[in-house]
Design a protein around this motif. Structure first.
Motif, PDB file in Angstrom:
ATOM      1  N   LEU A   1       0.352  -1.167   0.354  1.00  0.00           N
ATOM      2  CA  LEU A   1      -0.177   0.237   0.211  1.00  0.00           C
ATOM      3  C   LEU A   1       0.687   1.192   0.201  1.00  0.00           C
ATOM      4  CD1 LEU A   1      -3.038  -0.971   2.830  1.00  0.00           C
ATOM      5  CD2 LEU A   1      -2.962  -0.656   0.241  1.00  0.00           C
ATOM      6  N   GLU A   2       2.110   1.396   0.903  1.00  0.00           N
ATOM      7  CA  GLU A   2       2.999   2.383   0.466  1.00  0.00           C
ATOM      8  C   GLU A   2       3.274   2.906  -0.441  1.00  0.00           C
ATOM      9  OE1 GLU A   2       3.953   1.970   5.529  1.00  0.00           O
ATOM     10  OE2 GLU A   2       5.517   1.022   3.858  1.00  0.00           O
ATOM     11  N   GLN A   3       3.440   2.192  -1.302  1.00  0.00           N
ATOM     12  CA  GLN A   3       4.052   1.939  -2.902  1.00  0.00           C
ATOM     13  C   GLN A   3       3.658   1.879  -3.368  1.00  0.00           C
ATOM     14  OE1 GLN A   3       8.482  -0.270  -2.638  1.00  0.00           O
ATOM     15  NE2 GLN A   3       8.571   0.122  -0.160  1.00  0.00           N
ATOM     16  N   ASN A   4       2.255   1.174  -3.404  1.00  0.00           N
ATOM     17  CA  ASN A   4       1.443   1.284  -4.251  1.00  0.00           C
ATOM     18  C   ASN A   4       1.627   0.218  -5.751  1.00  0.00           C
ATOM     19  OD1 ASN A   4      -1.420   2.511  -5.365  1.00  0.00           O
ATOM     20  ND2 ASN A   4      -0.540   3.569  -7.317  1.00  0.00           N
ATOM     21  N   VAL A   5       2.150  -0.738  -4.824  1.00  0.00           N
ATOM     22  CA  VAL A   5       2.552  -1.490  -6.066  1.00  0.00           C
ATOM     23  C   VAL A   5       1.304  -2.659  -6.309  1.00  0.00           C
ATOM     24  CG1 VAL A   5       4.244  -3.571  -5.886  1.00  0.00           C
ATOM     25  CG2 VAL A   5       4.980  -1.828  -4.858  1.00  0.00           C
ATOM     26  N   PRO A   6       1.263  -3.123  -6.948  1.00  0.00           N
ATOM     27  CA  PRO A   6      -0.620  -3.736  -7.240  1.00  0.00           C
ATOM     28  C   PRO A   6      -0.267  -5.231  -7.502  1.00  0.00           C
ATOM     29  CG  PRO A   6       0.489  -3.464  -9.522  1.00  0.00           C
ATOM     30  CD  PRO A   6       1.453  -2.374  -8.042  1.00  0.00           C
ATOM     31  N   ALA A   7      -1.064  -5.703  -7.009  1.00  0.00           N
ATOM     32  CA  ALA A   7      -0.848  -7.412  -6.393  1.00  0.00           C
ATOM     33  C   ALA A   7      -1.034  -8.056  -8.179  1.00  0.00           C
ATOM     34  CB  ALA A   7      -1.986  -8.164  -5.284  1.00  0.00           C
ATOM     35  N   THR A   8       0.517  -9.384  -7.799  1.00  0.00           N
ATOM     36  CA  THR A   8       0.357 -10.103  -9.531  1.00  0.00           C
ATOM     37  C   THR A   8      -0.182 -11.622  -9.182  1.00  0.00           C
ATOM     38  OG1 THR A   8       2.004 -10.496  -9.197  1.00  0.00           O
ATOM     39  CG2 THR A   8       1.371  -7.711 -10.867  1.00  0.00           C
ATOM     40  N   PRO A   9       0.075 -12.285 -10.104  1.00  0.00           N
ATOM     41  CA  PRO A   9      -0.788 -13.912  -9.653  1.00  0.00           C
ATOM     42  C   PRO A   9       1.138 -14.251  -8.971  1.00  0.00           C
ATOM     43  CG  PRO A   9      -1.145 -13.166 -12.232  1.00  0.00           C
ATOM     44  CD  PRO A   9      -0.906 -11.927 -11.598  1.00  0.00           C
ATOM     45  N   GLN A  10       2.141 -13.388  -9.041  1.00  0.00           N
ATOM     46  CA  GLN A  10       3.492 -13.744  -8.476  1.00  0.00           C
ATOM     47  C   GLN A  10       3.711 -13.951  -7.259  1.00  0.00           C
ATOM     48  OE1 GLN A  10       3.488 -12.934 -11.237  1.00  0.00           O
ATOM     49  NE2 GLN A  10       3.256 -15.329 -12.545  1.00  0.00           N
ATOM     50  N   THR A  11       2.790 -12.912  -6.489  1.00  0.00           N
ATOM     51  CA  THR A  11       2.479 -11.704  -5.188  1.00  0.00           C
ATOM     52  C   THR A  11       2.918 -13.165  -4.655  1.00  0.00           C
ATOM     53  OG1 THR A  11       1.717 -10.028  -6.079  1.00  0.00           O
ATOM     54  CG2 THR A  11       1.798 -10.378  -3.709  1.00  0.00           C
ATOM     55  N   VAL A  12       3.663 -12.708  -4.029  1.00  0.00           N
ATOM     56  CA  VAL A  12       4.108 -13.875  -2.509  1.00  0.00           C
ATOM     57  C   VAL A  12       2.877 -13.669  -1.107  1.00  0.00           C
ATOM     58  CG1 VAL A  12       5.895 -14.826  -0.561  1.00  0.00           C
ATOM     59  CG2 VAL A  12       6.222 -14.682  -3.059  1.00  0.00           C
ATOM     60  N   TYR A  13       2.389 -14.631  -0.502  1.00  0.00           N
ATOM     61  CA  TYR A  13       1.364 -13.902   1.007  1.00  0.00           C
ATOM     62  C   TYR A  13       1.744 -14.891   2.470  1.00  0.00           C
ATOM     63  CZ  TYR A  13      -1.545 -11.971  -2.611  1.00  0.00           C
ATOM     64  OH  TYR A  13      -1.871 -11.177  -3.874  1.00  0.00           O
ATOM     65  N   ARG A  14       1.227 -14.401   3.424  1.00  0.00           N
ATOM     66  CA  ARG A  14       2.113 -15.640   4.660  1.00  0.00           C
ATOM     67  C   ARG A  14       0.682 -16.406   4.455  1.00  0.00           C
ATOM     68  NH1 ARG A  14       1.869 -11.749  10.090  1.00  0.00           N
ATOM     69  NH2 ARG A  14       2.784 -14.155   9.992  1.00  0.00           N
ATOM     70  N   VAL A  15       1.361 -17.571   4.088  1.00  0.00           N
ATOM     71  CA  VAL A  15       0.553 -18.733   4.755  1.00  0.00           C
ATOM     72  C   VAL A  15      -0.493 -18.897   5.179  1.00  0.00           C
ATOM     73  CG1 VAL A  15       2.055 -19.573   2.245  1.00  0.00           C
ATOM     74  CG2 VAL A  15       1.728 -20.601   4.509  1.00  0.00           C
ATOM     75  N   GLY A  16       0.107 -18.656   6.346  1.00  0.00           N
ATOM     76  CA  GLY A  16      -0.648 -18.493   8.199  1.00  0.00           C
ATOM     77  C   GLY A  16      -1.336 -20.230   8.361  1.00  0.00           C
TER      78      GLY A  16
END
Length: 223
Positions: free
Chosen positions: A71-86
């Motif tokens: 959000l801070e750098q306004n980077v869009p999410a893509t299919p390659q975005t890495v997420y926390r898997v919880g």
């Protein structure tokens, strides 16, 4: 391995998107329908960013990012975005447990002190790895009174992290009741480390991640 809280709405969106791709709607085309639905769910639930994908017969036929990855750098999410898997971390750790059982290095029904000797024995009874993995150990889940900064702590060793809960009384006698517990799974990671004879993340990488070509899976380091 730390766990994040993961809302189930993302999984719901992907399941519905998969349904659209199987031809149960044909208004604007499956890709457009799926994208509109995922975006609707994302905005309604206040999710900053998410990615969705649909695979048919083992082949990805559609994937797309929604919202922002930063959000801070306004980077869009893509299919390659890495997420926390919880708590999907629990399923990954299960693979390591199964591998150690297969290798004869881990006895699911032995007291956990065989692999984690520093964990205190409990007056309520012996805890086994089988109980831990089935949420039958009696070890509590996270509590509202836990220190507010605990999720931001870093531990160099999984055994060190056990200090957060190891001296608490059990919620019930081991094996007598079901109670979901992420703390119990922190203890499973220590069992894996003790049975493998190498650091937990090192064994996860060698026994689970690399054999499955999970090149983008890594530890959740709060630093």
């Amino acid at each position: 391995m730390p766990h994040s809280i993961t809302k189930p709405v993302g999984f719901t969106a992907i399941l519905i998107a998969a349904t659209l791709f199987l031809g149960l709607t044909a208004s604007a085309g499956p890709a457009e329908d799926a994208a509109a639905l995922v975006e609707k769910i994302r905005t309604e639930n206040g999710i900053p960013g998410m990615s969705a994908a649909v695979a048919i017969d083992g082949k990805i036929v559609w994937s797309q990012g929604f919202g922002s990855a930063n959000l801070e750098q306004n980077v869009p999410a893509t299919p390659q975005t890495v997420y926390r898997v919880g708590s999907i971390s629990k399923m990954l750790t299960t693979g390591a447990v199964a591998k150690l059982v297969e290798q004869g290095k881990l006895d699911l029904d032995a007291p956990i002190q065989k692999y984690v000797p520093t964990f205190p024995e409990k007056p309520e009874g012996a805890i086994t790895t089988r109980m831990l993995t089935a949420h039958l150990s009696g070890i509590s889940h996270y509590k509202p009174l836990d220190p507010p900064d605990w999720r931001r702590k870093h531990y160099d060793d999984v055994v060190d992290a056990l200090q957060e809960f190891q001296d608490r009384p059990l919620q019930h006698a081991p094996g007598s009741e079901y109670q979901y517990s992420s703390y119990a799974w922190n203890l499973v990671s220590a069992v894996v480390q003790g049975a493998a004879g190498v650091p937990f993340l090192e064994y996860m990488d060698a026994a689970v991640f690399k054999p499955l070509d999970m090149e983008n899976t890594q530890a959740d380091d709060p630093r």
